[in-house]
Write a protein that holds these residues in place. Sequence first.
Motif, PDB file in Angstrom:
ATOM      1  N   GLU A 117       0.528 -93.003 132.944  1.00  0.00           N
ATOM      2  CA  GLU A 117       0.544 -94.025 131.911  1.00  0.00           C
ATOM      3  C   GLU A 117       0.997 -95.356 132.489  1.00  0.00           C
ATOM      4  OE1 GLU A 117       2.572 -92.928 128.383  1.00  0.00           O
ATOM      5  OE2 GLU A 117       1.095 -91.371 127.887  1.00  0.00           O
ATOM      6  N   ARG A 125       5.363 -93.393 135.365  1.00  0.00           N
ATOM      7  CA  ARG A 125       5.369 -92.598 134.136  1.00  0.00           C
ATOM      8  C   ARG A 125       4.197 -91.619 134.141  1.00  0.00           C
ATOM      9  NH1 ARG A 125       6.596 -97.510 129.800  1.00  0.00           N
ATOM     10  NH2 ARG A 125       8.712 -97.983 130.571  1.00  0.00           N
ATOM     11  N   ARG A 127       2.474 -88.305 132.007  1.00  0.00           N
ATOM     12  CA  ARG A 127       2.403 -87.556 130.746  1.00  0.00           C
ATOM     13  C   ARG A 127       1.731 -86.209 130.997  1.00  0.00           C
ATOM     14  NH1 ARG A 127       4.686 -88.646 125.854  1.00  0.00           N
ATOM     15  NH2 ARG A 127       3.984 -90.831 126.009  1.00  0.00           N
ATOM     16  N   THR A 166       7.240 -85.111 126.437  1.00  0.00           N
ATOM     17  CA  THR A 166       6.254 -84.735 127.469  1.00  0.00           C
ATOM     18  C   THR A 166       6.051 -85.850 128.498  1.00  0.00           C
ATOM     19  OG1 THR A 166       4.453 -85.551 126.062  1.00  0.00           O
ATOM     20  CG2 THR A 166       5.024 -83.196 125.882  1.00  0.00           C
ATOM     21  N   LEU A 167       6.939 -86.819 128.490  1.00  0.00           N
ATOM     22  CA  LEU A 167       6.820 -87.966 129.409  1.00  0.00           C
ATOM     23  C   LEU A 167       7.869 -87.880 130.510  1.00  0.00           C
ATOM     24  CD1 LEU A 167       5.441 -90.723 130.020  1.00  0.00           C
ATOM     25  CD2 LEU A 167       7.253 -91.790 128.661  1.00  0.00           C
TER      26      LEU A 167
END
Length: 553
Positions: A117, A125, A127, A166-167
Amino acid sequence: MINISFPKQLMIWITVVVGLMFALPNGFYGRVETHNDAMAIIDTGVTNDALAADAAQWPSFLPSGLVNLGLDLRGGAHLLVEVQVEDVHASFLEGFWPSVRDALAAERDTVGFVTREDSPPTELRVRISEAAGATRAFEIARSLATPVASFTGAAATNIDVRLNGTLLTITLSDAEMSAMNERTILQTLEIIRRRIDEVGTREPTIQRQGAERILVQVPGVGSANEIIELLGTTAQLTFNPVEGTTGDPDASAGTGNMIVPAQETAGLYYILERRPVVTGEDLQNAQLDFDQNGRPAVAFRFNTSAAREFGDYTLENIGSPFAIVLDNEVISAPTIQSHIPGGSGIITGNFTIEEATNLAVLLRAGALPAELTFLEERTIGPELGADSIAAGQVACIVAGIGILLYMVLSYGLFGVFANIALVINVGLIFGLLSIVGATLTLPGIAGIVLTIGMAVDANVIIFERIREELKTAKGPARAIELGYEKALSSIIDANITTFMTAVILFTMGSGPVSGFAVTLGFGIMTSVFTAIFVTRSLIVIWFSRTRPKTIEV
């Protein structure tokens, strides 16, 4: 009877002659400098009539070392640059992404699909699609961390990982950032020094200031822009396969590819494979050359491993183009005509000799790890340096004439001997400065002026002791001998303390203070030598020839 053995006399005057010979080139500064510059170019293998004429301006059998003139005497460039260490942090995280992606993809059944992301340059980042596998994904990302030596000595890893649903957010640890910043600054210092040394500048000052800044002072250049152009290029060189060309910079490059503009043709863009065949880090050498049409070019040679990779690639891709990319611009995209073994090649383009030379310098020195921001830039004109030199010359001449007159009026013929030794003393100082390649600054001239004043101190002590011995009705020879013997301890004690001060100034100081300490230290050594040995040798030569019954000091 005063006497100095012939071998000792010979050693004294050989030392004087050798010292003055090394000082001689400074009396013909322009000619010798032209000779040295021409010889430096000839040593690289380039020669022509103009270079031969310049080299002939000074005899090759004579010493050609010069006293380098500092920024305040010669003029030049003064730059304060800041290293953008954040670029290195972002580059590390960018390169870390494939490792994270592959590690998570290996357990797709648990963590699901992996996507990257948008994030600031200081963060990575990631995901995942399966919430149930978040903890496992966190453990996998943490397992990619490697130890880093922190300044506190505590165990630390190079990355920090945070989990939010979930990140996954990956950042550099404080210990890694500190270590990375230190490595980046040291590497930048070395590359800047190599780049400036490659172009033949004399005694540049390159030193760290603060955590992320570097001071660069280069005497003898006409403009700060010359140094900015040399340092402002990161010189990141890659050799990439060409997939095609386009006129649209926003066109789709395809997976694993990138679009790079052509340097020489406006509106032309190359579609290249993102992964290079070899990079500039694999270069072993690069130097100015000429192509088959006599145009300037850059010849290069890879190291052994890169030469093998480059040779294998050219063997498998005969007839295909490949791009030479410098700082995200395609400078040349030749077609592979045949197998290129040995790892040697040539970069051609519309180069001038100066541009090709600078490119070779940049490639030899290596790529800067981060971009430089120029916070301060000043060009110090040679006129200011000429004024400083003129002022220093006036100071030296006035001080010298005053001392010469004083010594003659006070001590007669013995004062003349002291004056001869004083002139030799100044010559020996410049000889020593030339031998060690020291840089003379305005404070250094002050040190020479101070040395001129101090140089006769030892002779004054000796002559006053001789006067005292003459009053005791001793003969001239015995008075001279006792005068030197009894004055020796005072001379040594006084000069040792001053020399210790010069050593402390040189060790603890920097810049102008260091320049002053160098000339002061050399001046002390030469003044003691000339007072104890040269003056005495002159007196012994005179006394042995005239045999005076009485002397007046």
